[in-house]
Motif scaffolding. Structure first.
Motif, PDB file in Angstrom:
ATOM      1  N   LEU A 131       0.834  -1.209   0.000  1.00 19.07           N
ATOM      2  CA  LEU A 131       0.000   0.000   0.000  1.00 19.07           C
ATOM      3  C   LEU A 131       0.865   1.254   0.000  1.00 19.07           C
ATOM      4  CD1 LEU A 131      -2.739  -1.093   2.567  1.00 19.07           C
ATOM      5  CD2 LEU A 131      -3.103  -0.641   0.135  1.00 19.07           C
ATOM      6  N   ALA A 132       1.915   1.254   0.817  1.00 18.93           N
ATOM      7  CA  ALA A 132       2.813   2.411   0.861  1.00 18.93           C
ATOM      8  C   ALA A 132       3.553   2.579  -0.456  1.00 18.93           C
ATOM      9  CB  ALA A 132       3.805   2.251   2.011  1.00 18.93           C
ATOM     10  N   ALA A 133       3.984   1.458  -1.055  1.00 18.40           N
ATOM     11  CA  ALA A 133       4.738   1.527  -2.312  1.00 18.40           C
ATOM     12  C   ALA A 133       3.880   2.073  -3.438  1.00 18.40           C
ATOM     13  CB  ALA A 133       5.280   0.141  -2.665  1.00 18.40           C
ATOM     14  N   VAL A 134       2.647   1.600  -3.545  1.00 17.97           N
ATOM     15  CA  VAL A 134       1.805   2.064  -4.656  1.00 17.97           C
ATOM     16  C   VAL A 134       1.385   3.508  -4.440  1.00 17.97           C
ATOM     17  CG1 VAL A 134      -0.521   1.435  -3.822  1.00 17.97           C
ATOM     18  CG2 VAL A 134       0.013   1.275  -6.250  1.00 17.97           C
ATOM     19  N   ASP A 135       1.260   3.952  -3.188  1.00 17.52           N
ATOM     20  CA  ASP A 135       0.944   5.359  -2.945  1.00 17.52           C
ATOM     21  C   ASP A 135       2.086   6.252  -3.424  1.00 17.52           C
ATOM     22  OD1 ASP A 135      -1.149   7.089  -1.736  1.00 17.52           O
ATOM     23  OD2 ASP A 135       0.506   7.751  -0.494  1.00 17.52           O
ATOM     24  N   ASN A 136       3.321   5.811  -3.201  1.00 18.30           N
ATOM     25  CA  ASN A 136       4.476   6.549  -3.735  1.00 18.30           C
ATOM     26  C   ASN A 136       4.461   6.555  -5.263  1.00 18.30           C
ATOM     27  OD1 ASN A 136       5.504   7.181  -1.203  1.00 18.30           O
ATOM     28  ND2 ASN A 136       6.737   5.322  -1.094  1.00 18.30           N
ATOM     29  N   ASN A 137       4.032   5.437  -5.849  1.00 17.01           N
ATOM     30  CA  ASN A 137       3.963   5.345  -7.301  1.00 17.01           C
ATOM     31  C   ASN A 137       2.911   6.300  -7.860  1.00 17.01           C
ATOM     32  OD1 ASN A 137       3.999   4.221 -10.024  1.00 17.01           O
ATOM     33  ND2 ASN A 137       5.004   2.474  -9.110  1.00 17.01           N
ATOM     34  N   PHE A 138       1.790   6.431  -7.149  1.00 21.18           N
ATOM     35  CA  PHE A 138       0.769   7.401  -7.562  1.00 21.18           C
ATOM     36  C   PHE A 138       1.343   8.808  -7.587  1.00 21.18           C
ATOM     37  CE2 PHE A 138      -2.835   4.518  -5.813  1.00 21.18           C
ATOM     38  CZ  PHE A 138      -2.858   3.812  -7.001  1.00 21.18           C
ATOM     39  N   GLU A 139       2.165   9.128  -6.590  1.00 23.46           N
ATOM     40  CA  GLU A 139       2.780  10.448  -6.555  1.00 23.46           C
ATOM     41  C   GLU A 139       3.677  10.660  -7.773  1.00 23.46           C
ATOM     42  OE1 GLU A 139       2.344  12.984  -4.584  1.00 23.46           O
ATOM     43  OE2 GLU A 139       0.883  11.994  -3.291  1.00 23.46           O
ATOM     44  N   SER A 140       4.395   9.626  -8.184  1.00 22.58           N
ATOM     45  CA  SER A 140       5.252   9.729  -9.372  1.00 22.58           C
ATOM     46  C   SER A 140       4.415   9.994 -10.612  1.00 22.58           C
ATOM     47  CB  SER A 140       6.060   8.446  -9.552  1.00 22.58           C
ATOM     48  OG  SER A 140       6.966   8.260  -8.485  1.00 22.58           O
ATOM     49  N   MET A 141       3.277   9.318 -10.729  1.00 25.08           N
ATOM     50  CA  MET A 141       2.417   9.508 -11.891  1.00 25.08           C
ATOM     51  C   MET A 141       1.844  10.922 -11.928  1.00 25.08           C
ATOM     52  SD  MET A 141       0.627   5.769 -11.775  1.00 25.08           S
ATOM     53  CE  MET A 141      -0.583   6.099 -13.042  1.00 25.08           C
ATOM     54  N   ALA A 224       3.094   3.787 -14.751  1.00 24.40           N
ATOM     55  CA  ALA A 224       1.743   3.244 -14.617  1.00 24.40           C
ATOM     56  C   ALA A 224       1.747   1.719 -14.651  1.00 24.40           C
ATOM     57  CB  ALA A 224       0.847   3.790 -15.724  1.00 24.40           C
ATOM     58  N   THR A 225       2.625   1.138 -15.461  1.00 25.09           N
ATOM     59  CA  THR A 225       2.715  -0.326 -15.511  1.00 25.09           C
ATOM     60  C   THR A 225       3.164  -0.870 -14.155  1.00 25.09           C
ATOM     61  OG1 THR A 225       3.231  -0.270 -17.876  1.00 25.09           O
ATOM     62  CG2 THR A 225       3.788  -2.284 -16.675  1.00 25.09           C
ATOM     63  N   GLY A 226       4.145  -0.203 -13.544  1.00 28.66           N
ATOM     64  CA  GLY A 226       4.565  -0.607 -12.210  1.00 28.66           C
ATOM     65  C   GLY A 226       3.445  -0.461 -11.196  1.00 28.66           C
ATOM     66  N   ARG A 229       0.897  -3.309 -11.592  1.00 30.75           N
ATOM     67  CA  ARG A 229       1.400  -4.554 -11.015  1.00 30.75           C
ATOM     68  C   ARG A 229       1.256  -4.550  -9.501  1.00 30.75           C
ATOM     69  NH1 ARG A 229       7.012  -5.592 -14.469  1.00 30.75           N
ATOM     70  NH2 ARG A 229       6.002  -6.106 -16.461  1.00 30.75           N
ATOM     71  N   LEU A 230       1.583  -3.420  -8.877  1.00 29.17           N
ATOM     72  CA  LEU A 230       1.416  -3.314  -7.428  1.00 29.17           C
ATOM     73  C   LEU A 230      -0.061  -3.405  -7.041  1.00 29.17           C
ATOM     74  CD1 LEU A 230       3.986  -0.549  -6.455  1.00 29.17           C
ATOM     75  CD2 LEU A 230       3.902  -2.860  -5.520  1.00 29.17           C
ATOM     76  N   ILE A 231      -0.917  -2.751  -7.814  1.00 29.76           N
ATOM     77  CA  ILE A 231      -2.354  -2.800  -7.537  1.00 29.76           C
ATOM     78  C   ILE A 231      -2.869  -4.230  -7.611  1.00 29.76           C
ATOM     79  CG2 ILE A 231      -4.612  -2.165  -8.493  1.00 29.76           C
ATOM     80  CD1 ILE A 231      -3.274   0.536  -9.296  1.00 29.76           C
ATOM     81  N   LEU A 235      -4.630  -6.332  -4.662  1.00 29.38           N
ATOM     82  CA  LEU A 235      -5.928  -7.000  -4.783  1.00 29.38           C
ATOM     83  C   LEU A 235      -5.814  -8.482  -4.411  1.00 29.38           C
ATOM     84  CD1 LEU A 235      -7.291  -5.349  -8.055  1.00 29.38           C
ATOM     85  CD2 LEU A 235      -8.201  -5.064  -5.740  1.00 29.38           C
ATOM     86  N   HIS A 236      -4.727  -9.125  -4.809  1.00 29.88           N
ATOM     87  CA  HIS A 236      -4.493 -10.528  -4.454  1.00 29.88           C
ATOM     88  C   HIS A 236      -4.406 -10.682  -2.935  1.00 29.88           C
ATOM     89  CE1 HIS A 236      -2.819 -14.583  -4.471  1.00 29.88           C
ATOM     90  NE2 HIS A 236      -1.793 -14.137  -3.775  1.00 29.88           N
ATOM     91  N   LEU A 237      -3.648  -9.806  -2.282  1.00 27.64           N
ATOM     92  CA  LEU A 237      -3.500  -9.872  -0.825  1.00 27.64           C
ATOM     93  C   LEU A 237      -4.807  -9.552  -0.117  1.00 27.64           C
ATOM     94  CD1 LEU A 237      -0.024  -8.094  -0.547  1.00 27.64           C
ATOM     95  CD2 LEU A 237      -0.489 -10.502  -0.041  1.00 27.64           C
ATOM     96  N   LEU A 238      -5.560  -8.586  -0.635  1.00 22.06           N
ATOM     97  CA  LEU A 238      -6.852  -8.256  -0.040  1.00 22.06           C
ATOM     98  C   LEU A 238      -7.824  -9.416  -0.143  1.00 22.06           C
ATOM     99  CD1 LEU A 238      -7.277  -4.572  -1.283  1.00 22.06           C
ATOM    100  CD2 LEU A 238      -7.034  -5.303   1.087  1.00 22.06           C
ATOM    101  N   ASP A 239      -7.829 -10.105  -1.294  1.00 19.28           N
ATOM    102  CA  ASP A 239      -8.697 -11.270  -1.441  1.00 19.28           C
ATOM    103  C   ASP A 239      -8.318 -12.360  -0.442  1.00 19.28           C
ATOM    104  OD1 ASP A 239     -10.271 -10.210  -3.424  1.00 19.28           O
ATOM    105  OD2 ASP A 239      -9.066 -11.004  -5.064  1.00 19.28           O
ATOM    106  N   GLN A 240      -7.012 -12.528  -0.207  1.00 20.40           N
ATOM    107  CA  GLN A 240      -6.587 -13.498   0.790  1.00 20.40           C
ATOM    108  C   GLN A 240      -7.071 -13.118   2.180  1.00 20.40           C
ATOM    109  OE1 GLN A 240      -2.285 -13.630   0.213  1.00 20.40           O
ATOM    110  NE2 GLN A 240      -2.450 -15.563  -0.897  1.00 20.40           N
ATOM    111  N   GLU A 241      -6.921 -11.832   2.529  1.00 22.74           N
ATOM    112  CA  GLU A 241      -7.342 -11.372   3.849  1.00 22.74           C
ATOM    113  C   GLU A 241      -8.863 -11.488   4.036  1.00 22.74           C
ATOM    114  OE1 GLU A 241      -5.266 -10.006   6.513  1.00 22.74           O
ATOM    115  OE2 GLU A 241      -3.944 -11.224   5.244  1.00 22.74           O
TER     116      GLU A 241
END
Length: 247
Positions: A131-141, A224-226, A229-231, A235-241
């Motif tokens: 979650l933290a990594a993809v939030d940083n990625n959003f900032e880059s975008m 965006a591709t990165g 992939r993080l998203i 989603l995979h981890l959220l489905d597991q939880e």
């Protein structure tokens, strides 16, 4: 002197202690139950946000790929014989090659969790890091969108202002509203009293401007591709939880 019934006294004390323990245990159970319910609500909301973000990310990639393809096509047309591509076709290519795309990700749930301390309810460390990594990625975008605007203001608009018939490139401009499907009256220009300077459009300067824009598109596509992939991993981890089958 009255005799003390020690058994009765101990029994009463024991009952009081048992009652207190039961009360404390009940409070702890209720607290644990509320925490689990709050955690579940956050996870469900996160899943909704990141399902949306996956769609937005894929659309953002497609938009940048399309514009980048038109930019490369424009460079090829400008590098060919002058009579090979009519001015109207060049205008259409410039129109398609010089768009600015942004992605407005759904970040409300994550930001609320960070500000309220709710992120601590996510016990899966891998999920919290993602979650933290993809939030940083959003900032880059977001910075890439700002870079596209800056590139437009610093290079493309000044050049087109001096050498092109801008009204012919954007004859019925609706802005972001049109791309968002909003009912916006388009900006319709009158016919200009001049033509574009096709020689200037074929210059080294303008072709390099388009090449630089293509590079910005490429960097945006990579970011965006990165993010996608993080998203998808989130989603995979959220489905597991949540104990749900993966979509």
């Amino acid at each position: 002197m009255a005799r003390v019934n020690w058994f009765q006294a101990f029994a009463e004390v024991g009952l009081l202690a048992l009652g207190a323990a039961i009360a404390l245990g009940g409070d702890a159970w209720l607290d644990s139950r509320r925490e689990l319910e709050e955690q579940h609500a956050y996870l469900v909301s996160l899943r909704e946000d990141f399902t949306t973000n996956r769609r937005l990310g894929l659309e953002y990639i497609d938009d940048n790929l399309s514009a980048q393809g038109l930019a490369v096509e424009l460079m090829a047309a400008l590098s060919g014989p002058p009579e090979a591509v009519p001015t109207d076709s060049l205008n259409a290519l410039i129109n398609g090659a010089l768009w600015i795309f942004d992605m407005d990700p759904a970040r409300g749930t994550y930001e609320d969790m960070v500000s309220s301390g709710g992120l601590q309810l996510v016990r899966n460390i891998e999920l919290r890091l993602a979650l933290a990594a993809v939030d940083n990625n959003f900032e880059s975008m977001l910075r890439f969108s700002e870079l596209q605007w800056q590139h437009w203001m610093d290079f493309e608009l000044p050049f087109l202002r001096d050498h092109a018939e801008l009204a012919a490139i954007y004859p019925d401009y609706t802005g972001a509203g049109g791309r968002e499907g909003l009912d916006v009256q388009p900006l319709v220009f009158p016919d200009a009293a001049f033509d574009s300077d096709v020689g200037a459009l074929r210059s080294r300067e303008f072709i390099n401007i388009i090449a630089a824009r293509s590079i910005v598109y490429q960097d945006a596509i990579v970011a965006a591709t990165g993010a996608v992939r993080l998203i998808e991993s989130i989603l995979h981890l959220l489905d597991q939880e949540l104990g749900q089958p993966e979509s």
